[in-house]
Design a protein around this motif. Sequence first.
Motif, PDB file in Angstrom:
ATOM      1  N   THR A 195       6.100  10.630  -2.835  1.00 37.29           N
ATOM      2  CA  THR A 195       4.819  11.328  -2.659  1.00 37.29           C
ATOM      3  C   THR A 195       5.043  12.830  -2.860  1.00 37.29           C
ATOM      4  OG1 THR A 195       2.957  11.755  -1.167  1.00 37.29           O
ATOM      5  CG2 THR A 195       5.087  11.432  -0.123  1.00 37.29           C
ATOM      6  N   ALA A 196       4.118  13.458  -3.578  1.00 32.62           N
ATOM      7  CA  ALA A 196       4.259  14.870  -3.945  1.00 32.62           C
ATOM      8  C   ALA A 196       3.104  15.670  -3.342  1.00 32.62           C
ATOM      9  CB  ALA A 196       4.267  15.016  -5.468  1.00 32.62           C
ATOM     10  N   ASN A 197       3.305  16.987  -3.230  1.00 28.88           N
ATOM     11  CA  ASN A 197       2.203  17.841  -2.775  1.00 28.88           C
ATOM     12  C   ASN A 197       1.962  18.967  -3.782  1.00 28.88           C
ATOM     13  OD1 ASN A 197       4.133  19.804  -2.315  1.00 28.88           O
ATOM     14  ND2 ASN A 197       3.834  19.927  -0.112  1.00 28.88           N
ATOM     15  N   THR A 198       0.978  19.807  -3.501  1.00 28.55           N
ATOM     16  CA  THR A 198       0.624  20.845  -4.470  1.00 28.55           C
ATOM     17  C   THR A 198       1.620  21.993  -4.480  1.00 28.55           C
ATOM     18  OG1 THR A 198      -0.798  21.841  -2.806  1.00 28.55           O
ATOM     19  CG2 THR A 198      -1.843  20.376  -4.392  1.00 28.55           C
ATOM     20  N   GLU A 199       2.535  22.049  -3.508  1.00 32.94           N
ATOM     21  CA  GLU A 199       3.578  23.066  -3.516  1.00 32.94           C
ATOM     22  C   GLU A 199       4.809  22.584  -4.274  1.00 32.94           C
ATOM     23  OE1 GLU A 199       3.159  26.165  -2.236  1.00 32.94           O
ATOM     24  OE2 GLU A 199       1.112  25.448  -2.014  1.00 32.94           O
ATOM     25  N   SER A 200       4.628  21.522  -5.054  1.00 32.58           N
ATOM     26  CA  SER A 200       5.690  20.974  -5.907  1.00 32.58           C
ATOM     27  C   SER A 200       6.828  20.338  -5.126  1.00 32.58           C
ATOM     28  CB  SER A 200       6.243  22.039  -6.861  1.00 32.58           C
ATOM     29  OG  SER A 200       5.244  22.488  -7.715  1.00 32.58           O
ATOM     30  N   PHE A 259       0.196  -0.677   5.531  1.00 31.94           N
ATOM     31  CA  PHE A 259      -0.834   0.336   5.751  1.00 31.94           C
ATOM     32  C   PHE A 259      -0.565   1.545   4.879  1.00 31.94           C
ATOM     33  CE2 PHE A 259       1.033   3.863   8.177  1.00 31.94           C
ATOM     34  CZ  PHE A 259       2.273   3.329   8.508  1.00 31.94           C
ATOM     35  N   ALA A 260      -1.589   2.352   4.722  1.00 29.12           N
ATOM     36  CA  ALA A 260      -1.460   3.619   3.993  1.00 29.12           C
ATOM     37  C   ALA A 260      -2.342   4.647   4.674  1.00 29.12           C
ATOM     38  CB  ALA A 260      -1.881   3.447   2.532  1.00 29.12           C
ATOM     39  N   ILE A 261      -1.916   5.911   4.594  1.00 23.99           N
ATOM     40  CA  ILE A 261      -2.762   6.980   5.145  1.00 23.99           C
ATOM     41  C   ILE A 261      -3.083   7.961   4.031  1.00 23.99           C
ATOM     42  CG2 ILE A 261      -1.828   6.766   7.457  1.00 23.99           C
ATOM     43  CD1 ILE A 261      -0.250   9.349   6.969  1.00 23.99           C
ATOM     44  N   LEU A 294       1.737  -7.847 -10.969  1.00 24.79           N
ATOM     45  CA  LEU A 294       1.415  -6.532 -10.404  1.00 24.79           C
ATOM     46  C   LEU A 294       1.806  -6.487  -8.929  1.00 24.79           C
ATOM     47  CD1 LEU A 294      -2.115  -5.696 -11.896  1.00 24.79           C
ATOM     48  CD2 LEU A 294       0.139  -4.992 -12.717  1.00 24.79           C
ATOM     49  N   VAL A 295       2.495  -5.412  -8.549  1.00 21.69           N
ATOM     50  CA  VAL A 295       2.919  -5.300  -7.144  1.00 21.69           C
ATOM     51  C   VAL A 295       2.289  -4.110  -6.433  1.00 21.69           C
ATOM     52  CG1 VAL A 295       5.103  -6.514  -7.365  1.00 21.69           C
ATOM     53  CG2 VAL A 295       5.013  -4.071  -7.859  1.00 21.69           C
ATOM     54  N   ASP A 296       1.955  -3.060  -7.170  1.00 27.35           N
ATOM     55  CA  ASP A 296       1.244  -1.977  -6.490  1.00 27.35           C
ATOM     56  C   ASP A 296       0.384  -1.197  -7.469  1.00 27.35           C
ATOM     57  OD1 ASP A 296       2.934  -0.065  -7.708  1.00 27.35           O
ATOM     58  OD2 ASP A 296       4.301  -0.081  -6.010  1.00 27.35           O
ATOM     59  N   ALA A 297      -0.510  -0.422  -6.906  1.00 28.82           N
ATOM     60  CA  ALA A 297      -1.450   0.370  -7.705  1.00 28.82           C
ATOM     61  C   ALA A 297      -1.790   1.626  -6.930  1.00 28.82           C
ATOM     62  CB  ALA A 297      -2.727  -0.432  -7.983  1.00 28.82           C
ATOM     63  N   GLY A 298      -1.995   2.717  -7.659  1.00 32.40           N
ATOM     64  CA  GLY A 298      -2.332   3.970  -6.979  1.00 32.40           C
ATOM     65  C   GLY A 298      -3.186   4.847  -7.871  1.00 32.40           C
ATOM     66  N   LEU A 320       0.870  -1.175   0.000  1.00 31.23           N
ATOM     67  CA  LEU A 320       0.000   0.000   0.000  1.00 31.23           C
ATOM     68  C   LEU A 320       0.906   1.223   0.000  1.00 31.23           C
ATOM     69  CD1 LEU A 320      -2.611  -1.083   2.722  1.00 31.23           C
ATOM     70  CD2 LEU A 320      -2.665  -1.530   0.265  1.00 31.23           C
ATOM     71  N   GLY A 321       0.472   2.293  -0.643  1.00 35.46           N
ATOM     72  CA  GLY A 321       1.353   3.451  -0.767  1.00 35.46           C
ATOM     73  C   GLY A 321       0.612   4.767  -0.648  1.00 35.46           C
ATOM     74  N   PRO A 322       1.323   5.854  -0.920  1.00 37.43           N
ATOM     75  CA  PRO A 322       0.717   7.186  -0.735  1.00 37.43           C
ATOM     76  C   PRO A 322      -0.498   7.442  -1.620  1.00 37.43           C
ATOM     77  CG  PRO A 322       3.108   7.356  -0.962  1.00 37.43           C
ATOM     78  CD  PRO A 322       2.745   5.947  -1.287  1.00 37.43           C
ATOM     79  N   ARG A 323      -0.664   6.683  -2.723  1.00 41.49           N
ATOM     80  CA  ARG A 323      -1.819   6.918  -3.601  1.00 41.49           C
ATOM     81  C   ARG A 323      -2.817   5.765  -3.519  1.00 41.49           C
ATOM     82  NH1 ARG A 323      -3.033  11.478  -4.294  1.00 41.49           N
ATOM     83  NH2 ARG A 323      -4.191  10.944  -6.171  1.00 41.49           N
TER      84      ARG A 323
END
Lengths: 180, 426
Positions: free
Chosen positions: B312-317, B424-426, B231-235, B191-194
Amino acid sequence: VGASDAGWVVDAEYSGHAEYAEYVGARQGRLLRVAFLLCGDVERAEELLLGVLVTLARHWSDIRDDQPDDHVRRLLYRRALSSPRRTPERVGAPPADDPATAEEGSRPDRLRHDVLRALDTLTPRQRAIIVLRHVEGRTDRETAEVLGVRVGAVRSGTHDAVARLREALPDLELDAEGAR
Amino acid sequence: MTADRWTLRDLLELASDDVVEVDLAGRAWHGAAAQRHTLRRRALLGAGGLLAAGAFATVVLRRGDVTSAPGPTPTPSLGGRLDERSVGSVRVSMAPSPATEPRLPRYPDAELLALPELLGTGEARPRALLSPDGVAGTAASVRAVFLVHAGQGLSHPVVLVPRGSPPHLLVPGMLLEPVDDGTGVRTAPRLGPRTIHDDRHRVVVAQPRRVLVLDVRDASVLDLPVPDDGLVDAGWAKDGRTVVARSPERDWLVDTQTHQVRRPDGPARPDYEDLVTGPQGGTVLRSFAGSGTLSDTRLVPDTVVEPYGASTANTESWVASGVLLGDDLERATGRAQGLLAVQDDLSLHARVLAAPEDPHLVRGAYRPLAWGPRDVLVLESRSTSDGGPPRGRLLAWDVIGARLWRVGEVEAPDDSEGGFTGRFAI
C-alpha cells in the motif's frame, strides 16, 4: 549538541540556497510550462512543480553536482503520471465567442483553447510522451528512460497520440515530424 | 508555417505561452526547510516522550502479566518508541511481542480516522441489511468491509458506515463464491488496501470469472465478466475507474465505465507502487500509472527481503509491504519477518518494522492496511493465544519517528454461519 553545533547544522542546511535559487530561477518558467502541458491546469502545474522543487531542495547538497536536470525531469514526469487525474475545467465556448475579442487578435486564444481540449483527450502517458518528444526534443530512447517504459511503447504512444490530436483538431494540418 | 499548417511543437508552445512564471524557488526552499524541521522536531518529541514515559511504562510493564516468551532481542515498549538498529542504509524498528501490544499507547488519530477500538461486524443479530435504496448522503462513507460466512463456503460482505444507523450493514445482494488462494485451497475472497474506492462509496471484490462492484449509495452491484477462472483479488486503480484484477497467472484491467477488459503488456497493480523480489534477488520498487500499468522499477539498496501480500502506498511516495527478512537483516536483528516501508524519493529510504521471534505470532504476521496522516502506517498484527485461531490487532507505525501505537482489536474469526471469516479491509 552545543549552540555552535546547532548553528553549524542550520548553516549547512542553508549553504546551497543561493546556488539553488539561481538554478531554479533559470528554469522555473520553462518547467512550469512543461508541468502545465502535462496536467492542463495552472494551479495543478504549480502544485506539481512546487512538490518537485521541494524534493530537489531537500537533496540539493547531494545532487547539485550530479546532473540535477535529469533528476528534476524524472521527478516531474513521474509525479505527473502518478498523481490523481482530474479533468481540467475547459467547458463552454472558446474565447472567440466573446464579442470583445472576436476580431483578429482572438485566433491564438481560440487555438490555444482547442489545443488544450485536444490534449485532454490523451492519456497521461501519451501526453507525457508528446511533451517529452515535441517540446523537450527528447529522443525515443531518452523519453523511454524518463518514463520507465520500453522504446516501443514510446513509438506506439507517439503514433496514437498524434492520431488523436489530428482527430481532435480537424481544421489544422499537423506536422508531427519535428521531433528527434 | 502557414496559417493552418502547424508543427506540433509550435502548437504546444502556443498552448502554454500564457502561463505566467511565478517564483517557486523561495517557497520550495523554505518548504524543504520546514519539512526538515518538522522531522527533527518529531524526532526530538519522540525522544522527550521516551524520557517522560519511561517511568510510567516501566510501572505498566512490571505490573502487566507478560505471558509470552521473550524473543531473542527483547524490545521494551516505552511510550510507543521502538528500539532501532541500522543495517546498511536500512533503519530497523524492533516491534514488541504480541503480549505487549495491548499496552502500547492508543493511536491519537484513531478517532479522526473513525477506527473503533473493536473493529468488526457488529453485535446485532440478525444483522441489519443494506436497504435496496442504499445509504443516503454523507452517511454512505464506507470505513471498512468484512466478509461473513453465508454457508456452503459462500460469504456476504458487511460494510461499516460509521455515520449510518445502524453502522454495520450486511449486503444481501452480494453472495460471494470462494476463490482459490493459489495453493488449491478455496477460501473467502481476499480483501486488500484498494478494495474500497477512494470515494469510500464503492467496494470491489474478485470472483471466479468476474469482479463485483458494490455501490452503497444505491446498493447496486455491477457484475463485470473477466475471462479468468482463477481471479484471487481486485482493487481500484488510482484513476478511480479502472479495477486491477489478478490471478496467479495474469493481471487484468477492467474499465468500470466502458466495461472493457484487457490484459496489460506487463504487470499491473492498483496502487502507485509496490514491492517485489527482483530477478537478481534484491527488492524492487515498482511504480504504476493511475490506470494500473507499470511505469518504472527501481532497486531498493541494502534490502534483501521477500515481500508478500498486497503493498500500500501513500501520496508522500511511501510504500509498505509485509516481508520475510533476508539473511543480512535476520542476522543483524535476530528476527525473520516484519514490514518494509520505502520512500520513493530522489533516493530510496527503507525502514523495517521487525516482528519479534515469538511463538504466538503467525508467519506473515504483519499486513499493511492503509496509510494514516503524517507517514503513519496502519497494520494488522496477527497472533494466537491459548491455542485459539489467529486473531488480528490493529497497530499504527510511524515509519519516520519509529513509534508504534495500538489502534484496536479485530473481531475474532468465527467459523459458524454468519461468523466473521477474518477477511476485512479498511
